[in-house]
Scaffold this motif. Structure first.
Motif, short mmCIF file in Angstrom:
data_model
loop_
_atom_site.label_atom_id
_atom_site.label_comp_id
_atom_site.label_asym_id
_atom_site.label_seq_id
_atom_site.Cartn_x
_atom_site.Cartn_y
_atom_site.Cartn_z
N ILE A 85 46.86 0.25 22.85
CA ILE A 85 46.36 1.46 22.18
C ILE A 85 46.22 2.63 23.14
N ASP A 86 45.87 2.36 24.42
CA ASP A 86 45.74 3.43 25.41
C ASP A 86 47.11 4.03 25.73
N GLU A 87 48.12 3.17 25.81
CA GLU A 87 49.47 3.66 26.07
C GLU A 87 49.98 4.52 24.93
N VAL A 88 49.68 4.10 23.69
CA VAL A 88 50.09 4.88 22.53
C VAL A 88 49.41 6.25 22.55
N LYS A 89 48.12 6.25 22.88
CA LYS A 89 47.37 7.51 22.95
C LYS A 89 47.96 8.45 24.00
N GLN A 90 48.33 7.91 25.15
CA GLN A 90 48.92 8.73 26.22
C GLN A 90 50.25 9.34 25.78
N LYS A 91 51.06 8.57 25.06
CA LYS A 91 52.35 9.08 24.59
C LYS A 91 52.15 10.23 23.61
N ILE A 92 51.18 10.08 22.73
CA ILE A 92 50.94 11.13 21.73
C ILE A 92 50.38 12.39 22.41
N GLU A 93 49.48 12.19 23.36
CA GLU A 93 48.91 13.35 24.07
C GLU A 93 49.95 14.00 24.98
N GLY A 94 51.07 13.29 25.23
CA GLY A 94 52.15 13.86 26.03
C GLY A 94 53.00 14.85 25.25
N ILE A 95 52.80 14.92 23.93
CA ILE A 95 53.51 15.90 23.10
C ILE A 95 52.98 17.28 23.44
N GLU A 96 53.86 18.24 23.64
CA GLU A 96 53.50 19.57 24.15
C GLU A 96 52.41 20.26 23.33
N GLU A 97 52.50 20.18 22.01
CA GLU A 97 51.55 20.91 21.16
C GLU A 97 50.20 20.21 20.99
N VAL A 98 50.12 18.96 21.42
CA VAL A 98 48.89 18.18 21.22
C VAL A 98 47.95 18.38 22.40
N ILE A 99 46.70 18.76 22.08
CA ILE A 99 45.68 18.94 23.13
C ILE A 99 44.97 17.60 23.41
N SER A 100 44.60 16.91 22.35
CA SER A 100 43.93 15.61 22.53
C SER A 100 44.00 14.79 21.25
N VAL A 101 43.79 13.49 21.41
CA VAL A 101 43.71 12.57 20.28
C VAL A 101 42.25 12.21 20.08
N GLN A 102 41.67 12.60 18.97
CA GLN A 102 40.25 12.34 18.71
C GLN A 102 40.02 10.92 18.18
N ASN A 103 40.85 10.51 17.27
CA ASN A 103 40.73 9.18 16.68
C ASN A 103 42.12 8.58 16.51
N LEU A 104 42.26 7.33 16.87
CA LEU A 104 43.53 6.63 16.72
C LEU A 104 43.25 5.20 16.26
N TYR A 105 43.76 4.88 15.08
CA TYR A 105 43.56 3.53 14.53
C TYR A 105 44.94 2.93 14.20
N VAL A 106 45.18 1.74 14.71
CA VAL A 106 46.42 1.02 14.40
C VAL A 106 46.04 -0.40 13.99
N TRP A 107 46.55 -0.84 12.86
CA TRP A 107 46.27 -2.19 12.40
C TRP A 107 47.48 -2.73 11.66
N SER A 108 47.48 -4.03 11.42
CA SER A 108 48.59 -4.67 10.72
C SER A 108 48.22 -4.92 9.27
N ILE A 109 49.16 -4.67 8.39
CA ILE A 109 48.91 -4.88 6.97
C ILE A 109 49.06 -6.35 6.61
N ASP A 110 50.15 -6.97 7.09
CA ASP A 110 50.41 -8.36 6.72
C ASP A 110 51.02 -9.19 7.85
N GLY A 111 50.95 -8.67 9.07
CA GLY A 111 51.54 -9.39 10.19
C GLY A 111 52.96 -8.95 10.50
N GLU A 112 53.56 -8.16 9.62
CA GLU A 112 54.91 -7.63 9.82
C GLU A 112 54.91 -6.11 9.88
#
Length: 283
Positions: free
Chosen positions: A209-236
């Motif tokens: 999750i930290d790596e994903v956050k860093q990639k998103i914050e690496g986008i030029e227009e993005v200042i920061s990521v306030q909330n980031l939630y990633v989960w699986s719906i059914d394992g796929e």
């Protein structure tokens, strides 16, 4: 949808094989006076009932989203995986209760009959286990252990049957049964933990999750990521929800930012995402 249809067909095949074979075991076990085969017949019948339930739940999980389940019915396949893991644990405990007394009072059985049943058991259950093992769903993964347990059990019966043709070492049957049950319990526990993590909304395996956050914050227009939630719906399929603080921009630019976020998370199997943008001006 294609993968879930294939999963349903694989489970249906395994259900039919297990049901027919368990009935044959009851008849054959009685005729050759094999307690091991009769015990396995009871276990296989339980497997068949579990497979039938999983087949129903897997088909049910293919239903399209509606006003009751807006994400769809995918998680019903997880319910099948959870029930099957529980049944498999109970079945393994049952094997212990049958095998441990036989360590002290081994019983004689028809060795040739055991060998023939073992050959059919390995071939039929092995084929079904192979089909399920190739599947991608969590439900198929748990069920493959049902059938792998049966394959290993029949290999044990085959070995014991061959040995009994030459020597009366009947204690080998319960020893192998206990070893197999322990092996299966360890692997089923792993699948049960995986299923529970999905149901509890844990971050999917393999996602930092930290790596994903860093990639998103690496986008030029993005200042920061306030909330980031990633989960699986059914394992796929996975879902993602995030709140971004961005530079002040118009609608067109915000659409571009959202597209960039999807690009940097494209390898995460995200099927559903909600991306909320908040301008720095109003933050």
């Amino acid at each position: 949808m294609a993968s879930t249809d294939k999963a349903s067909k694989n489970i249906k095949l395994a259900f039919i094989i297990n049901l027919v074979f368990s009935i044959g075991e009851f008849i054959g076990g009685f005729l050759i006076n094999s307690v091991a085969i009769m015990s396995d017949a009871i276990h296989d019948l339980g497997d068949a009932l579990a497979l039938g339930l999983s087949w129903f739940l897997q088909k049910f999980s293919n239903k399209k989203p509606d006003h009751n389940f807006t994400f769809g019915y995918n998680r019903f396949s997880l319910l099948g995986a959870l029930i099957n893991a529980t049944i498999l644990i109970i079945g393994s405990v049952y094997i212990f209760t049958q095998a441990i007394p036989l360590l002290f009072e081994p019983e004689h059985s028809n060795a040739q009959g055991m060998i023939w049943f073992a050959i059919f058991g390995v071939l039929l259950n092995g084929f079904a286990a192979f089909r399920l093992h190739k599947g991608k769903s969590v439900n198929e993964g748990v069920l493959s252990w049902h059938l792998l347990e049966d394959v290993l059990g029949w290999i044990a019966v085959l070995v014991v049957g061959i040995v009994l043709l030459f020597k009366d070492i009947h204690i080998l049957d319960p020893i192998l049964s206990i070893a197999i049950a322990l092996f299966i319990l360890v692997n089923v526990f792993r699948n049960l933990v995986k299923t529970m993590k999905i149901l509890l909304g844990a971050v999917p395996d393999g996602i930092d999750i930290d790596e994903v956050k860093q990639k998103i914050e690496g986008i030029e227009e993005v200042i920061s990521v306030q909330n980031l939630y990633v989960w699986s719906i059914d394992g796929e399929d996975n879902a993602m929800n995030l709140h971004l603080i961005v530079e002040e921009m118009n609608l067109k630019d915000s659409t571009i930012v959202k597209q960039k976020v999807k690009e940097v998370t494209s390898k995460l199997d995200i099927k559903h995402s909600t991306i909320e943008l908040e301008s720095k001006k109003y933050n």
